[in-house]
Design a protein around this motif. Structure first.
Motif, PDB file in Angstrom:
ATOM      1  N   MET A 246       0.843  -1.205   0.000  1.00  0.00           N
ATOM      2  CA  MET A 246       0.000   0.000   0.000  1.00  0.00           C
ATOM      3  C   MET A 246       0.875   1.252   0.000  1.00  0.00           C
TER       4      MET A 246
ATOM      5  N   THR B 188       2.771   1.544  -3.276  1.00  0.00           N
ATOM      6  CA  THR B 188       2.009   2.013  -4.436  1.00  0.00           C
ATOM      7  C   THR B 188       1.746   3.500  -4.317  1.00  0.00           C
TER       8      THR B 188
ATOM      9  N   LYS C 109       4.800   5.371  -5.180  1.00  0.00           N
ATOM     10  CA  LYS C 109       4.970   5.343  -6.629  1.00  0.00           C
ATOM     11  C   LYS C 109       4.052   6.363  -7.284  1.00  0.00           C
ATOM     12  N   ALA C 110       2.836   6.346  -6.819  1.00  0.00           N
ATOM     13  CA  ALA C 110       1.855   7.256  -7.401  1.00  0.00           C
ATOM     14  C   ALA C 110       2.339   8.689  -7.269  1.00  0.00           C
TER      15      ALA C 110
ATOM     16  N   LYS D   2       2.776  16.939 -12.102  1.00  0.00           N
ATOM     17  CA  LYS D   2       1.506  17.653 -12.204  1.00  0.00           C
ATOM     18  C   LYS D   2       1.220  18.539 -10.998  1.00  0.00           C
TER      19      LYS D   2
ATOM     20  N   ARG E 162       0.809  18.008  -7.535  1.00  0.00           N
ATOM     21  CA  ARG E 162      -0.356  17.670  -6.710  1.00  0.00           C
ATOM     22  C   ARG E 162      -0.183  18.276  -5.340  1.00  0.00           C
TER      23      ARG E 162
ATOM     24  N   GLU F 277      -3.070  11.495  -1.842  1.00  0.00           N
ATOM     25  CA  GLU F 277      -4.075  10.602  -2.429  1.00  0.00           C
ATOM     26  C   GLU F 277      -5.240  10.339  -1.479  1.00  0.00           C
TER      27      GLU F 277
ATOM     28  N   LYS G 113      -7.523  13.243  -1.076  1.00  0.00           N
ATOM     29  CA  LYS G 113      -8.366  13.379  -2.269  1.00  0.00           C
ATOM     30  C   LYS G 113      -9.542  12.413  -2.228  1.00  0.00           C
ATOM     31  N   ASP G 114      -9.210  11.173  -1.826  1.00  0.00           N
ATOM     32  CA  ASP G 114     -10.275  10.170  -1.738  1.00  0.00           C
ATOM     33  C   ASP G 114     -11.340  10.604  -0.742  1.00  0.00           C
ATOM     34  N   MET G 115     -10.861  11.189   0.361  1.00  0.00           N
ATOM     35  CA  MET G 115     -11.806  11.630   1.383  1.00  0.00           C
ATOM     36  C   MET G 115     -12.739  12.692   0.805  1.00  0.00           C
TER      37      MET G 115
ATOM     38  N   SER H  59     -13.418  13.252  -2.348  1.00  0.00           N
ATOM     39  CA  SER H  59     -14.310  12.643  -3.335  1.00  0.00           C
ATOM     40  C   SER H  59     -15.451  11.933  -2.637  1.00  0.00           C
ATOM     41  N   GLY H  60     -15.101  11.206  -1.570  1.00  0.00           N
ATOM     42  CA  GLY H  60     -16.121  10.469  -0.817  1.00  0.00           C
ATOM     43  C   GLY H  60     -17.243  11.393  -0.377  1.00  0.00           C
TER      44      GLY H  60
END
Lengths: 322, 279
Positions: free
Chosen positions: A1, A4, A7-8, A15, A17, A21, A24-26, A28-29
């Protein structure tokens, strides 16, 4: 985890950021569930709370509200028409749903027998009444069960030597006609649910019972019914709640006289009449709150009665199998 | 079930077939009979024994329906109402279902359980405030007013969350993120194509629900131009001296589209019942 994600980050670096990550997911959620909860707030939560508030106010829909304490509830509870509508709702509820569930189980049992062919044809035809709207059913049955002497229902009971009945204006005539239309529309729906339940019962149970010498009836009561219980509980719950909310069928069946007569007035019709015919939003809201309480009490009693103590064991057994 | 288990036709199954055939006939009879009445003059209703064979007034009866209610307008209104609310519910439910299935955010479980609670509130409890709200927005007697309440569909979120967590692998989402996909891009290009079958199930549930719902449409829609089919049909029954041929002609033509859709997709309809309720 971690890897990755690292890596991301590497890849995304060019870009620029700013957010990680998981942040961002939070975001989006929250963003993706927001539309539902905004709608829920406007259409679900706010009206429910406002309704309870209104139950303690006197209000005609316009102008000032006036706090009246429990007065709306006493008004409703002292109104014989409220009790009559509750009585009607319960009678039609029992007559319309209990036979429906029993016939549904029997039909599903037959459809699930290995010897029966054309099951898909029977499934489709028996289910078909469900796709008609409540209004359509009420209108068609309104013609079957009209007050005319030549009404189809009167013609049929004539075979048995029964005199014609004024279906729409008699105490039991209206209730029987409405119960029958509820029965007709929903029996196939429940058959489908029971059939899904029956198909989840492992066939080897029946084989084993047959070897032990159990006949068809014994198999039905000792294997089918107990293992079908979760599905029975579900349908009893849904039918109970649905029956207590009955509105369209009696309203359309009785047409112009629906709110002037009391043979088939249901609790929701009583509520509707208070609110939109008499402009008494306070007592209508009190009725809505009472209806909620009645639904919770009756649905719990019915669910408790049908589930019983053996239920948990059976459900667990079913889950272990499936 | 293996073929070997299928028994040959036996006399024992005759009574069972009899029951099933009777049940099918009783289920189909009102459909047939509404067609018969839709083709008969109203006087046929007084004949004894009642008419059982179609007559010749199919067109005339429907003409009478058109004189009474704006039938095609009502059908168009119903079609618009059903299509738009269904699409919006699919969008709202799939977004939320995706989020509940694949994202971690604080309060997620509390929010999800609160959806459970919303399913318990009976729609009648909110009827009056919803009516008030819609009237304040100036949406009484409009399709906006009629449609807004159907957007609240907790069952949809359950179905979508279930489907997304079962059929969209986490690895796929991780891989897409490595390729720099935004979350919305993942939703649009990966999740949406996979959950198409769930769209079909939920779509049918919402469409038939909105098509047939009566209480709210009856409350909000007051003038014939904004009537939906259900409200328009119900209004046929208002007059005292009603023409049964005309009423059942209206019912028949309003039911035909749904019968066609049902016969085309009957498997989907039937599975939507079990998927929608047996969870």
């Amino acid at each position: 985890m971690e890897l990755t994600r690292a890596k991301a980050k590497d890849k995304a670096e060019p870009k620029k950021r700013k957010l990680s990550e998981s942040k961002k997911d939070m975001l989006s959620g929250y963003l993706y569930v927001a539309p539902f909860f905004i709608i829920f707030g406007i259409i679900g939560l706010y009206p429910a709370i406002f309704s309870i508030y209104l139950a303690f106010q006197k209000w005609s829909g316009f102008g000032e509200m006036e706090y009246v304490g429990m007065q709306n509830f006493t008004l409703v509870l002292q109104d014989p028409l409220f009790w009559k509508s509750l009585y009607n709702t319960l009678i039609i509820g029992v007559m319309g749903t209990a036979p429906q569930l029993i016939v549904g189980i029997i039909l599903a049992y037959f459809l699930n027998l290995a010897v029966i062919k054309f099951t898909n044809f029977f499934r489709v035809t028996i289910f078909m009444p469900y796709i008609t709207s409540m209004v359509a059913v009420a209108l068609v049955f309104g013609v079957f069960f009209s007050n005319n002497e030549s009404a189809l229902a009167n013609y049929v009971i004539g075979w048995f030597g029964v005199d014609p009945i004024n279906w729409k204006t008699s105490e039991w005539g209206a209730k029987i006609a409405i119960s029958l239309m509820v029965f007709w529309r929903w029996v196939g729906y429940n058959t489908i649910i029971y059939l899904a339940g029956l198909q989840s019962i492992p066939k080897d149970l029946y084989e084993a019972a047959k070897i032990d010498g159990a006949n068809g009836v014994q198999q039905f009561f000792h294997i089918t019914i107990p293992l079908l219980k979760p599905f029975i509980v579900l349908t009893v719950f849904m039918s109970t709640v649905g029956a207590l909310q009955l509105f369209a069928e009696p309203t359309v069946f009785l047409g112009g006289s629906a709110f002037n007569r009391d043979e088939a007035m249901t609790v929701v019709m009583y509520l509707y009449r208070d609110a939109f015919n008499l402009n008494s939003f306070g007592t209508a809201s009190a009725t809505a709150v009472l209806l909620l309480i009645i639904i919770v009490i009756i649905a719990s009693i019915n669910t408790w009665l049908t589930s019983g103590s053996k239920r948990r064991k059976k459900v667990r057994a079913k889950h272990a199998k499936g | 079930m293996p073929k070997a288990n299928k028994q040959k036709f036996s006399m024992k199954s005759v009574p069972i077939y009899a029951v099933l055939i009777l049940a099918s006939l009783l289920s189909l009879f009102p459909f047939y009979w509404m067609f018969v009445m839709a083709t008969r003059p109203s006087e046929a209703y007084n004949s004894i024994p009642p008419a059982m064979i179609p007559g010749t007034k199919l067109v005339e009866n429907f003409q009478n329906v058109l004189d009474q209610i704006p039938f095609f307008q009502a059908m168009w209104n119903t079609f618009l109402l059903c299509t738009i609310t269904t699409l919006l519910v699919l969008l709202i439910s799939s977004l939320a279902g995706f989020a509940f299935a694949k994202f971690h955010f604080p309060g997620k479980n509390v929010l999800f359980v609160s959806i459970l609670l919303t399913m318990v509130i009976p729609p009648q409890l909110g009827l009056i405030p919803q009516y008030y709200l819609v009237s304040q927005l100036g949406w009484l007697d409009t399709l906006f007013g009629a449609g807004i309440v159907y957007l609240l569909n907790p069952l949809g979120i359950f179905l979508m969350r279930q489907y997304v967590s079962q059929s969209v692998p986490d690895e796929l989402i991780e891989a897409a993120k490595l390729d720099g996909c935004s979350n919305f891009r993942i939703y649009r290009s990966i999740v949406l194509p996979i959950i198409k079958p769930a769209f079909a199930t939920l779509g049918i549930i919402v469409f038939t629900l909105v098509w047939g719902e009566f209480l709210w449409q009856f409350t909000v829609l007051r003038s014939p131009e904004s009537y939906t089919l259900q409200v328009a049909l119900a209004s046929l029954n208002e007059s005292y001296n009603m023409d049964f041929g005309m009423v059942l002609s209206g019912v028949f033509w309003a039911t035909v589209p749904l019968i066609i859709i049902f016969l085309m997709f009957n498997k989907l309809f039937i599975s939507s019942i079990t998927e929608g309720s047996v969870k």
